[in-house]
Write an enzyme that holds these catalytic residues in place. Structure first.
Site, PDB file in Angstrom:
ATOM      1  N   CYS A  97       0.853  -1.186   0.000  1.00 28.22           N
ATOM      2  CA  CYS A  97       0.000   0.000   0.000  1.00 28.22           C
ATOM      3  C   CYS A  97       0.892   1.241   0.000  1.00 28.22           C
ATOM      4  O   CYS A  97       1.831   1.338   0.778  1.00 28.22           O
ATOM      5  CB  CYS A  97      -0.953   0.104   1.175  1.00 28.22           C
ATOM      6  SG  CYS A  97      -2.195  -1.175   1.237  1.00 28.22           S
ATOM      7  N   ARG A 105       4.257  -0.559  -4.577  1.00 30.67           N
ATOM      8  CA  ARG A 105       3.915  -0.925  -3.198  1.00 30.67           C
ATOM      9  C   ARG A 105       2.595  -1.693  -3.101  1.00 30.67           C
ATOM     10  O   ARG A 105       2.243  -2.217  -2.051  1.00 30.67           O
ATOM     11  CB  ARG A 105       3.816   0.329  -2.334  1.00 30.67           C
ATOM     12  CG  ARG A 105       5.101   1.102  -2.249  1.00 30.67           C
ATOM     13  CD  ARG A 105       4.923   2.263  -1.301  1.00 30.67           C
ATOM     14  NE  ARG A 105       4.788   1.795   0.058  1.00 30.67           N
ATOM     15  CZ  ARG A 105       5.779   1.694   0.919  1.00 30.67           C
ATOM     16  NH1 ARG A 105       6.994   2.036   0.562  1.00 30.67           N
ATOM     17  NH2 ARG A 105       5.570   1.262   2.147  1.00 30.67           N
ATOM     18  N   TRP A 156      -2.709  -2.840  -1.652  1.00 27.25           N
ATOM     19  CA  TRP A 156      -2.402  -4.268  -1.671  1.00 27.25           C
ATOM     20  C   TRP A 156      -3.315  -4.857  -0.605  1.00 27.25           C
ATOM     21  O   TRP A 156      -3.159  -4.586   0.583  1.00 27.25           O
ATOM     22  CB  TRP A 156      -0.931  -4.497  -1.317  1.00 27.25           C
ATOM     23  CG  TRP A 156      -0.503  -5.928  -1.404  1.00 27.25           C
ATOM     24  CD1 TRP A 156      -0.060  -6.570  -2.519  1.00 27.25           C
ATOM     25  CD2 TRP A 156      -0.465  -6.880  -0.342  1.00 27.25           C
ATOM     26  NE1 TRP A 156       0.244  -7.877  -2.209  1.00 27.25           N
ATOM     27  CE2 TRP A 156       0.007  -8.102  -0.884  1.00 27.25           C
ATOM     28  CE3 TRP A 156      -0.796  -6.851   1.013  1.00 27.25           C
ATOM     29  CZ2 TRP A 156       0.156  -9.263  -0.131  1.00 27.25           C
ATOM     30  CZ3 TRP A 156      -0.640  -8.006   1.771  1.00 27.25           C
ATOM     31  CH2 TRP A 156      -0.164  -9.189   1.198  1.00 27.25           C
ATOM     32  N   ASN A 215      -2.266   2.566   5.331  1.00 20.91           N
ATOM     33  CA  ASN A 215      -1.405   1.424   5.048  1.00 20.91           C
ATOM     34  C   ASN A 215      -1.160   0.738   6.382  1.00 20.91           C
ATOM     35  O   ASN A 215      -0.626   1.346   7.303  1.00 20.91           O
ATOM     36  CB  ASN A 215      -0.085   1.928   4.445  1.00 20.91           C
ATOM     37  CG  ASN A 215       0.975   0.849   4.362  1.00 20.91           C
ATOM     38  OD1 ASN A 215       0.653  -0.338   4.346  1.00 20.91           O
ATOM     39  ND2 ASN A 215       2.233   1.249   4.314  1.00 20.91           N
ATOM     40  N   GLY A 216      -1.582  -0.518   6.507  1.00 21.82           N
ATOM     41  CA  GLY A 216      -1.408  -1.228   7.771  1.00 21.82           C
ATOM     42  C   GLY A 216      -2.649  -2.044   8.085  1.00 21.82           C
ATOM     43  O   GLY A 216      -3.471  -2.294   7.205  1.00 21.82           O
ATOM     44  N   GLU A 267      17.526 -18.611  -4.882  1.00 20.12           N
ATOM     45  CA  GLU A 267      17.196 -17.285  -5.402  1.00 20.12           C
ATOM     46  C   GLU A 267      16.776 -17.362  -6.877  1.00 20.12           C
ATOM     47  O   GLU A 267      15.828 -16.700  -7.294  1.00 20.12           O
ATOM     48  CB  GLU A 267      18.401 -16.346  -5.196  1.00 20.12           C
ATOM     49  CG  GLU A 267      18.273 -14.951  -5.776  1.00 20.12           C
ATOM     50  CD  GLU A 267      17.111 -14.139  -5.226  1.00 20.12           C
ATOM     51  OE1 GLU A 267      16.443 -14.562  -4.287  1.00 20.12           O
ATOM     52  OE2 GLU A 267      16.861 -13.067  -5.803  1.00 20.12           O
ATOM     53  N   LYS A 286      13.148 -16.144  -8.231  1.00 23.12           N
ATOM     54  CA  LYS A 286      12.994 -15.149  -9.294  1.00 23.12           C
ATOM     55  C   LYS A 286      12.071 -15.687 -10.379  1.00 23.12           C
ATOM     56  O   LYS A 286      11.192 -14.987 -10.866  1.00 23.12           O
ATOM     57  CB  LYS A 286      14.337 -14.776  -9.937  1.00 23.12           C
ATOM     58  CG  LYS A 286      15.275 -13.931  -9.139  1.00 23.12           C
ATOM     59  CD  LYS A 286      14.886 -12.478  -9.013  1.00 23.12           C
ATOM     60  CE  LYS A 286      14.033 -12.225  -7.819  1.00 23.12           C
ATOM     61  NZ  LYS A 286      14.681 -11.956  -6.545  1.00 23.12           N
ATOM     62  N   GLU A 319       8.304 -16.060  -9.080  1.00 25.25           N
ATOM     63  CA  GLU A 319       7.545 -14.858  -8.739  1.00 25.25           C
ATOM     64  C   GLU A 319       7.197 -14.001  -9.944  1.00 25.25           C
ATOM     65  O   GLU A 319       6.185 -13.313  -9.917  1.00 25.25           O
ATOM     66  CB  GLU A 319       8.238 -14.035  -7.653  1.00 25.25           C
ATOM     67  CG  GLU A 319       9.509 -13.348  -8.063  1.00 25.25           C
ATOM     68  CD  GLU A 319      10.151 -12.580  -6.916  1.00 25.25           C
ATOM     69  OE1 GLU A 319       9.437 -12.109  -6.026  1.00 25.25           O
ATOM     70  OE2 GLU A 319      11.380 -12.444  -6.923  1.00 25.25           O
ATOM     71  N   HIS A 327      17.326 -37.323  -2.820  1.00 18.03           N
ATOM     72  CA  HIS A 327      16.475 -37.701  -1.692  1.00 18.03           C
ATOM     73  C   HIS A 327      15.023 -37.307  -1.937  1.00 18.03           C
ATOM     74  O   HIS A 327      14.271 -37.110  -0.977  1.00 18.03           O
ATOM     75  CB  HIS A 327      17.023 -37.064  -0.408  1.00 18.03           C
ATOM     76  CG  HIS A 327      18.431 -37.485  -0.133  1.00 18.03           C
ATOM     77  ND1 HIS A 327      18.749 -38.722   0.371  1.00 18.03           N
ATOM     78  CD2 HIS A 327      19.610 -36.850  -0.380  1.00 18.03           C
ATOM     79  CE1 HIS A 327      20.074 -38.817   0.469  1.00 18.03           C
ATOM     80  NE2 HIS A 327      20.617 -37.697   0.012  1.00 18.03           N
ATOM     81  N   LYS A 387       6.071  -4.656  -3.304  1.00 18.72           N
ATOM     82  CA  LYS A 387       7.391  -4.411  -2.732  1.00 18.72           C
ATOM     83  C   LYS A 387       7.178  -3.854  -1.329  1.00 18.72           C
ATOM     84  O   LYS A 387       6.186  -3.195  -1.073  1.00 18.72           O
ATOM     85  CB  LYS A 387       8.118  -3.379  -3.594  1.00 18.72           C
ATOM     86  CG  LYS A 387       9.598  -3.433  -3.408  1.00 18.72           C
ATOM     87  CD  LYS A 387      10.317  -3.217  -4.709  1.00 18.72           C
ATOM     88  CE  LYS A 387      11.794  -3.403  -4.534  1.00 18.72           C
ATOM     89  NZ  LYS A 387      12.228  -4.749  -4.854  1.00 18.72           N
TER      90      LYS A 387
HETATM   91  C1  F6R Z   1      11.775 -11.197  -4.019  1.00 19.87           C
HETATM   92  C2  F6R Z   1      11.667 -10.086  -3.089  1.00 19.87           C
HETATM   93  C3  F6R Z   1      11.215 -10.368  -1.707  1.00 19.87           C
HETATM   94  C4  F6R Z   1      11.982  -9.474  -0.717  1.00 19.87           C
HETATM   95  C5  F6R Z   1      11.405  -9.639   0.701  1.00 19.87           C
HETATM   96  C6  F6R Z   1      12.196  -8.852   1.714  1.00 19.87           C
HETATM   97  O1  F6R Z   1      12.257 -10.784  -5.248  1.00 19.87           O
HETATM   98  O2  F6R Z   1      11.919  -8.966  -3.434  1.00 19.87           O
HETATM   99  O3  F6R Z   1      11.347 -11.709  -1.377  1.00 19.87           O
HETATM  100  O4  F6R Z   1      13.325  -9.820  -0.746  1.00 19.87           O
HETATM  101  O5  F6R Z   1      10.076  -9.227   0.717  1.00 19.87           O
HETATM  102  O6  F6R Z   1      12.188  -7.492   1.406  1.00 19.87           O
HETATM  103  P1  F6R Z   1      13.234  -6.497   2.033  1.00 19.87           P
HETATM  104  O7  F6R Z   1      14.574  -6.863   1.525  1.00 19.87           O
HETATM  105  O8  F6R Z   1      12.794  -5.141   1.574  1.00 19.87           O
HETATM  106  O9  F6R Z   1      13.147  -6.663   3.519  1.00 19.87           O
END
Ligand code: F6R
Length: 609
Positions: A2, A27, A74, A100-101, A482, A486, A489, A505, A604
Site C-alpha cells: 500500500c 507498493r 495491496w 497502510n497497515g 534465489e 525469481k 515470482e 532424496h 514491494k
Molecule cells: C523477491 C523479493 C522479496 C523481498 C522480501 C524482503 O524478489 O523482493 O522476497 O526480498 O520481501 O524485502 P526487504 O529486503 O525489503 O526486507
C-alpha cells in the site's frame, strides 16, 4: 505494501496525487483512489485494478482542489474491489482517510459503531477508522484523529482530510512507514520518498506514535497527546532519474543492468587495501567489541534471506565464527538464544519489512547488538539498528529484487572481511579478497553484455515449462534458491531450488524429459560432485542448463546448454552466478507476457506481518 500520498499547497492536488501513486505503484497495485476537498466539499474517486483504470476514469473528470490524499492498495482485509479501495469516508461522507497497515481491533470497534447506528460500505478495517474519527469530530480534525487513534490497536501509516477543514491534512504513523515532504509553500506526506523527488528532496521521517499536521502555513509533528516534537529535516540523495525507467523496457531490466554500478557503490569507501580489511565504520563497533561476539544471527525475508545464507557461508569459512540464518518471521515468535555476545544482522532492501523489523526489535530486547544491511536511507530498520551498512544500490522499483541482492552479498563480504581480519585471516589473504571484490563490477558488466545468450536459453528451455529445478552446492545453493524464487515470482512457473546432492532424496522423482534443470556449477571445491549430479539428471532424461567457468569441457559435454561465468574467488561466485539467473527469469517472464515489474499478488516492501 500500500502506498499513500497526501498534498496541501497552492497547486491542484489530483494530478499530483496520481503522479505520486504512479511512482509508488510497486507498493501495491490491486486498486487505487484519491480524495480532494474543494468549495463543494469532499470528492472521492476510486477504482479496482491497476492505477491506469483510475487514471482513465479521471481523464475528463479530474476533481479540483488544492488539498488531497491518494492510495494504491495491496489488499489485506477485503477483496480488491472498488468499494474496498481507499480513500474511505466516515458516516457523514465529509471525512476521508487513506491507510497502510492493519487495524487489529477493527471487528470489535465496527460492531460497537454499528450498534450506534453506523453503516459500512466496505469490508475493510480502514473504513472503521474513518467512522471513528467522524464520531469524535467536533470541528477539529487533528483532535478527532488523536482521539480515535487512542482507541485502535494495530499498525498504520495514514492521512485524513475533511470537507469542513480545507486547510488541514492530518497524518499519523505507527508501524507503517510515513514521511513528510517539505516543499516551497507546499507539503506532502508519503509512504516513501519516490513520489516526492520531483517536488522536494527535504523530508522529515516520522516515528511510531507521531502525528503530522499539515496546513497552508507549514507543518508540525506531535504525539497522540499534544506534545509537539521537533524533528530534523533530512535531504534525500536520490534523484528523479533514479526512479524512472530511462528507456529500459522494465524497471527489473534496468536494475539488473545497473549492477556494475550498484556493486561499485556498495563497496566504495570501505576497502582498505594496505590493511587488507574493510572499514565498515557504520557498524559502530570497535575492533574490541567485534572480537567479543561468540555467534552471529542473520535475519531477513525472501531474497534478503537468500543473501543471508550466502553470508553464513562467508562468515563461517573466513571468520570461523558460528552463524545462524533465521527467517525473520520465525525468529520473532520462537525463543531464540540471544544475548550480549550475539551480533544480530538484519538484511532488508526496503528497511521496512515488518517481520525483519520485529525480529530486530526482539533481538535488541534480548540484549543483542544489532546491525542492518539496508538500501533505503532513513527507513525504519536503518534508524532502529545500532549500526549498519547502507547498500547504496539506488532505488529498486521492480518488485523482484535484483541489484539489492548482489549489493547485500557485497556488504556481507565487507563485514566478513572486517571480522575475519580480527580473528584469523592474514593481511595477504585480506588483500586478495579485496582485489577480487574490486574486479566484480567489471565481471558483472561482462556477463550483462552477453544477455542475448540468456534470452535464447529462456526461449529454448523455460518459456513453455510448467516446472523447473535449480541446483547448486555450497555457497551457490542459496543462489539456486534465489534463481528459483525469481522464476516463480515473475513468470509463475513452479520452480524449486535445492542443494544439488539433495536431489537424490526426493526431487529426482520429478525429472523427465520435460524438466529443465539449471545447475550452478562454477569450478569450485565441489565441482566434481556437481558433475556427478549432472550425470544423474542426464541419466533420467532431464534437460540440463549449466552455469560454468570458461573451458569446463566436462560439463560442456554433458549439458544441453551452458553459459559461461567469469572466474572469481569461490565465496564471491554468487555475485556472478546470480546475474544470469536474474536475466533468465526476466526473459522467461517477458516471453510469457507476464507483468515483470508488478507480478500478481505481490508488492514491494511488505509492511504487514
Ligand atoms: C523477491 C523479493 C522479496 C523481498 C522480501 C524482503 O524478489 O523482493 O522476497 O526480498 O520481501 O524485502 P526487504 O529486503 O525489503 O526486507
Amino acid at each position: 505494501m500500500c502506498g499513500i500520498v497526501g498534498y496541501i499547497g497552492p497547486r491542484q492536488a489530483a494530478g499530483l496525487l496520481l503522479e505520486g501513486l504512479r511512482r509508488m505503484e510497486y507498493r501495491g497495485y490491486d486498486s487505487s483512489g484519491i480524495a480532494v476537498v474543494n468549495g463543494n466539499g469532499l470528492k472521492v474517486r476510486k477504482a479496482a485494478g491497476k492505477l491506469s483504470v483510475l487514471e482513465q476514469e479521471l481523464q475528463d473528470d479530474m476533481p479540483s482542489g488544492t488539498i488531497g490524499i491518494g492510495h494504491t492498495r495491496w489488499a489485506t482485509h477485503g477483496a480488491p474491489t472498488t468499494p474496498n479501495a481507499h480513500p474511505h469516508t466516515d458516516q457523514s461522507g465529509r471525512i476521508a482517510v487513506i491507510h497502510n497497515g492493519i487495524i487489529e481491533n477493527s471487528g470489535s470497534v465496527r460492531r460497537a459503531l454499528e450498534l450506534r447506528g453506523h453503516t459500512f460500505k466496505s469490508e475493510t478495517d480502514t473504513e472503521v477508522l474513518a467512522h471513528l474519527v467522524g464520531e469524535f469530530y467536533q470541528g477539529n480534525l487533528e483532535e478527532a484523529v488523536a482521539m480515535a487513534l487512542r482507541e485502535v490497536e494495530g499498525a498504520y501509516g495514514l492521512a485524513f482530510i475533511s470537507a469542513d477543514e480545507p486547510g488541514v491534512l492530518v497524518a499519523a504513523r505507527k508501524g507503517s512507514p510515513l514521511l513528510v515532504g517539505v516543499g516551497e509553500q507546499e507539503w506532502f506526506v508519503a509512504s516513501d520518498a519516490s513520489p516526492l523527488l520531483q517536488h522536494t528532496r527535504s523530508v522529515v521521517y516520522m516515528d511510531d506514535g507521531e502525528m503530522a499536521v499539515l496546513t497552508r502555513e507549514g507543518y508540525r509533528i506531535r504525539n497522540l497527546e499534544t506534545t509537539r516534537i521537533s524533528k530534523p529535516v533530512n535531504q534525500i540523495d536520490w534523484d528523479l532519474a533514479m526512479v524512472e525507467r530511462n528507456g529500459h523496457p522494465h524497471f527489473m531490466f534496468k536494475e539488473i543492468c545497473e549492477q556494475p554500478e550498484s556493486l561499485h557503490n556498495t563497496l566504495r569507501g570501505h576497502l582498505l587495501e594496505d590493511e587488507g580489511t574493510a572499514r565498515v565504520s557504520g557498524l559502530n563497533l570497535s575492533d574490541e567489541e567485534l572480537k567479543q561476539f561468540e555467534r552471529i544471527i542473520i535475519t531477513a525475508c525472501g531474497t534478503s534471506w537468500h543473501s543471508a545464507l550466502i553470508g553464513e557461508y562467508m562468515l563461517e569459512e573466513m571468520a570461523r565464527i558460528p552463524v545462524e540464518v533465521e527467517y525473520a518471521s520465525e525468529f520473532r515468535y520462537r525463543n531464540p538464544v540471544v544475548d550480549q555476545r550475539t551480533l544480530v544482522i538484519g538484511i532488508s532492501q526496503s528497511g521496512e519489512t515488518a517481520d525483519t523489523l520485529a525480529a530486530i526489535r526482539e533481538a535488541k530486547r534480548r540484549g543483542a547488538r544489532t546491525v542492518g544491511l539496508v538500501n533505503v536511507v532513513g527507513s525504519t530498520i536503518a534508524r532502529e539498528v545500532d549500526g549498519g551498512i547502507y547498500l547504496h544500490a539506488g532505488p529498486e522499483v521492480g518488485v523482484a529484487s535484483t541489484k539489492a541482492f548482489t549489493s547485500q552479498v557485497a556488504a556481507l563480504a565487507l563485514i566478513t572481511l572486517r571480522i575475519a581480519r580480527l580473528r584469523n585471516l592474514s593481511i595477504l589473504q585480506g588483500r586478495q579478497f579485496i582485489q577480487a571484490l574490486r574486479l566484480l563490477p567489471d565481471k558483472v558488466a561482462g556477463i550483462l553484455e552477453r544477455a542475448g545468450e540468456v534470452e535464447q536459453l529462456a526461449e529454448r528451455f523455460l518459456r513453455n515449462s510448467t516446472n523447473a529445478l535449480y541446483l547448486g552446492r555450497g555457497v551457490n545453493f542459496p543462489v539456486a534458491l534465489e534463481g528459483a524464487l525469481k522464476l516463480k515470482e515473475i513468470s509463475y512457473i513452479h520452480a524449486e531450488g535445492y542443494p544439488a546432492a539433495e536431489m537424490k532424496h526426493g526431487p529426482i522423482a520429478l525429472i523427465d524429459e520435460n524438466m529443465p534443470v539449471v545447475f550452478i556449477a562454477p569450478r569450485d571445491a565441489v565441482h566434481s560432485k556437481i558433475v556427478s549430479n549432472i550425470e544423474e539428471v542426464k541419466a533420467r532424461g532431464g534437460k540440463v542448463i549449466a552455469l560454468i567457468n570458461e573451458g569446463d569441457k566436462e560439463i560442456e559435454r554433458l549439458a544441453d546448454a551452458t553459459l559461461t561465468i567469469p572466474d572469481t574467488l569461490d565465496l564471491l561466485t554468487p555475485i556472478v552466478t546470480s546475474i544470469p539467473l536474474q536475466l533468465l527469469s526476466y526473459y522467461v517472464a517477458v516471453a510469457r507476457g507476464c507483468n515483470v515489474d508488478q507480478p500478481r499478488n505481490l508488492a514491494k516492501s511488505v509492511t504487514v506481518e
